[in-house]
Scaffold this active site. Structure first.
Site, PDB file in Angstrom:
ATOM      1  N   ARG A 147       0.849  -1.187   0.000  1.00 16.76           N
ATOM      2  CA  ARG A 147       0.000   0.000   0.000  1.00 16.76           C
ATOM      3  C   ARG A 147       0.880   1.231   0.000  1.00 16.76           C
ATOM      4  NH1 ARG A 147      -4.131   2.331   4.664  1.00 16.76           N
ATOM      5  NH2 ARG A 147      -2.213   3.339   5.378  1.00 16.76           N
ATOM      6  N   TYR A 159      -3.235  11.336   7.012  1.00 17.10           N
ATOM      7  CA  TYR A 159      -3.336   9.922   7.358  1.00 17.10           C
ATOM      8  C   TYR A 159      -2.305   9.056   6.639  1.00 17.10           C
ATOM      9  CZ  TYR A 159      -4.870   5.140   7.012  1.00 17.10           C
ATOM     10  OH  TYR A 159      -4.873   3.777   7.022  1.00 17.10           O
ATOM     11  N   ASP A 220      -5.275   3.940  -0.135  1.00 17.84           N
ATOM     12  CA  ASP A 220      -6.440   4.177   0.725  1.00 17.84           C
ATOM     13  C   ASP A 220      -6.794   5.667   0.691  1.00 17.84           C
ATOM     14  OD1 ASP A 220      -8.353   4.214   2.716  1.00 17.84           O
ATOM     15  OD2 ASP A 220      -7.169   3.063   4.171  1.00 17.84           O
ATOM     16  N   HIS A 222      -9.370   6.797   2.322  1.00 16.59           N
ATOM     17  CA  HIS A 222      -9.870   6.995   3.692  1.00 16.59           C
ATOM     18  C   HIS A 222     -11.112   7.882   3.772  1.00 16.59           C
ATOM     19  CE1 HIS A 222      -8.881   6.676   8.104  1.00 16.59           C
ATOM     20  NE2 HIS A 222      -8.392   5.542   7.651  1.00 16.59           N
ATOM     21  N   GLU A 246      -9.040   2.030  -2.028  1.00 15.96           N
ATOM     22  CA  GLU A 246      -9.858   1.736  -0.839  1.00 15.96           C
ATOM     23  C   GLU A 246     -10.604   2.957  -0.328  1.00 15.96           C
ATOM     24  OE1 GLU A 246      -7.372   0.179   2.244  1.00 15.96           O
ATOM     25  OE2 GLU A 246      -8.843   0.566   3.801  1.00 15.96           O
ATOM     26  N   GLU A 272     -14.068  -1.373   5.951  1.00 14.93           N
ATOM     27  CA  GLU A 272     -13.413  -1.565   7.250  1.00 14.93           C
ATOM     28  C   GLU A 272     -14.253  -1.026   8.406  1.00 14.93           C
ATOM     29  OE1 GLU A 272      -9.712   0.534   6.475  1.00 14.93           O
ATOM     30  OE2 GLU A 272     -10.308   2.180   7.743  1.00 14.93           O
ATOM     31  N   ARG A 293     -13.651  -5.302   2.920  1.00 13.15           N
ATOM     32  CA  ARG A 293     -12.569  -4.909   3.832  1.00 13.15           C
ATOM     33  C   ARG A 293     -12.807  -5.244   5.296  1.00 13.15           C
ATOM     34  NH1 ARG A 293      -8.052  -4.128   4.214  1.00 13.15           N
ATOM     35  NH2 ARG A 293      -7.814  -2.015   4.975  1.00 13.15           N
ATOM     36  N   GLU A 349      -4.467  -7.667   4.773  1.00 13.14           N
ATOM     37  CA  GLU A 349      -3.636  -6.553   5.245  1.00 13.14           C
ATOM     38  C   GLU A 349      -2.834  -7.036   6.455  1.00 13.14           C
ATOM     39  OE1 GLU A 349      -5.883  -3.247   6.779  1.00 13.14           O
ATOM     40  OE2 GLU A 349      -4.285  -1.822   6.363  1.00 13.14           O
ATOM     41  N   TRP A 412     -12.129  12.022   8.200  1.00 11.32           N
ATOM     42  CA  TRP A 412     -10.715  11.700   8.428  1.00 11.32           C
ATOM     43  C   TRP A 412     -10.383  10.364   7.808  1.00 11.32           C
ATOM     44  CZ3 TRP A 412      -8.466   7.592  11.168  1.00 11.32           C
ATOM     45  CH2 TRP A 412      -7.042   7.641  11.179  1.00 11.32           C
TER      46      TRP A 412
END
Ligand code: EZ4
Ligand code: CO
Length: 412
Positions: A147, A159, A220, A222, A246, A272, A293, A349, A412
């Site tokens: 990643r 992040y 990602d 996010h 992602e 996630e 995820r 992951e 975030w």
């Protein structure tokens, strides 16, 4: 076989972990991960005050019945706190069943579908140079998929960049792969979508030029983009052939992904922060994603995540289970047993835990040549050393949050 003891263990060796430990009258023990990053004590209270009293005296073999009982008898369904608590019970019961049967959990789930689990790690850097070093060091550690996250010019801290981490473990050691910060208040980070959208494709172009076309690369976003911004990012990354992109948009709006899908063939991974099959119902049925995820820890345990993944398999959607440091070694082991046993495994992951965490949790998994394997000990293959755990009491920690240049709070 009756559950006659249930303990909720909170420990913070390198970061906070919540673990449920069940013991049966026959002396078998089972562990379940109930860690919910930044909101840990809510799950502790849910378990301690409302679940533990219901478990004592129950038949430890009745995994599915216990799941249905906890889910339906609460009346108030779903949500991360409830589902992490149920996940911990479910995982601990699978661990016990494995030990009682003398078999690793993956054998009870149907046996191995592969010899190992392809895993990806997190390379990051403030700039391309630091990123390239990080990619090389991950390759040296054996990672076969990586990643990629970098800083964005003009933004101070965002992040996923290890070198920006200010997280201090108890003895002053920086803990790179951890967005949660110990302290009484969350850290504030900054964000600017236009700069990000301009910058990211240049990073992937540079990485492809340096590392070639073969290396599987992931990224990602996010949850920070609107649907049309997400579509634009997916399109602009197409030349660089990502393994997945992602969390391009806040995933609770499942329909948003229709718009993204209309515009890009970049594979999408999401979930996630999801906690039940209902969060996935539309995006699986309409084939709006490519990877699921969810972690075992946050999605109702092995029993429920297996149902999500079996449903996904009907649409050629694969697993990409969440494996950050806030999934404890128990949650990681559960993911490995499930991943080994399902046909539609995609990738796992894998961020490595700190040395103190590995002392608290004794583990049987192996990591070789870029592949994980849960090992062949009966159950999950993880034991918790309560004396070690007792050395590290809970420390308040929060995930950061974002503000835009004008002060608006952003995802975030
Ligand atoms: O921000 O686990 O893909 N991984 C991630 C993680 C999450 C944290 C939140 O607790 O997005 O780093
Ligand atoms: Co993520």
């Amino acid at each position: 076989m009756i559950i006659d003891r249930a303990e909720v263990i909170v420990t913070s060796p390198d970061r906070n972990f919540v673990t449920l430990k069940l013991t049966t009258d026959e002396g078998h023990t089972g562990l379940g991960d109930a860690t919910l990053n930044g909101r840990e004590l809510a799950v502790v209270a849910y378990l301690q005050d409302h679940v533990v009293p219901l478990l004592l005296g129950r038949d430890a073999h009745r995994v599915e019945d216990t799941w249905q009982f906890l889910y339906r008898s609460a009346y108030w369904r779903r949500g991360p706190v409830t589902m992490a608590a149920i996940a911990a019970v479910d995982t601990a019961l699978w661990d016990i069943k494995g030990k009682a049967a003398g078999m690793p959990v993956y054998q009870l789930l149907g046996g191995a579908c592969r010899s190992g689990l392809l895993a990806y790690g997190h390379a990051s850097g403030k700039d391309n140079e630091e990123l390239f070093d990080s990619i090389r060091s991950h390759q040296e550690q054996g990672y076969k998929a990586i990643r990629v996250q970098t800083g964005v010019p003009g933004l101070k801290s965002i992040y996923g960049i290890a070198s920006n981490a200010t997280y201090e473990a108890m003895e002053g050691v920086r803990y790179d792969h951890e967005p949660a910060q110990r302290g009484a208040l969350p850290n504030e980070e900054d964000w600017d979508t236009r700069s990000y959208l301009r910058h990211v494709p240049t990073v992937f172009e540079a990485v492809r030029n340096e590392f070639g076309p073969e290396l599987p690369l992931l990224h990602d976003a996010h949850h920070r983009l609107t649907p049309i911004q997400a579509a634009k990012l997916g399109k602009s990354l197409e030349p660089f052939d990502l393994f997945w992109l992602e969390d391009v948009s806040p995933a609770e709006n499942q329909e948003a992904l229709r718009l993204v899908r209309q515009h890009t063939t970049t594979p999408l991974a999401i979930g996630e922060i999801f906690n039940t099959v209902w969060d996935y119902q539309q995006i699986i049925r309409e084939q709006l994603i490519d990877y699921v995820r969810s972690a075992v820890t946050h999605t109702g345990g092995i029993s429920h995540l297996k149902k999500v993944l079996d449903y996904a398999s009907q649409y050629q959607i694969k697993s990409g289970m969440h494996g950050p440091t806030d999934i404890s070694p128990v949650g990681m082991a559960a993911a490995m047993h499930l991943g080994l046993s399902i046909h539609n495994f995609g990738i796992q992951e894998y961020m490595q835990h700190g040395a103190k965490t590995d002392q608290v949790f004794q583990q049987s998994f192996t990591w070789e040549g870029g592949y994980l394997h849960p090992g062949d000990r009966p159950g999950l293959g993880v034991e918790l050393d309560t004396d070690e755990a007792g050395k590290y009491p809970y420390v308040q920690a929060y995930l950061p949050y974002n503000r835009l240049a004008d002060g608006t709070v952003h995802d975030w």
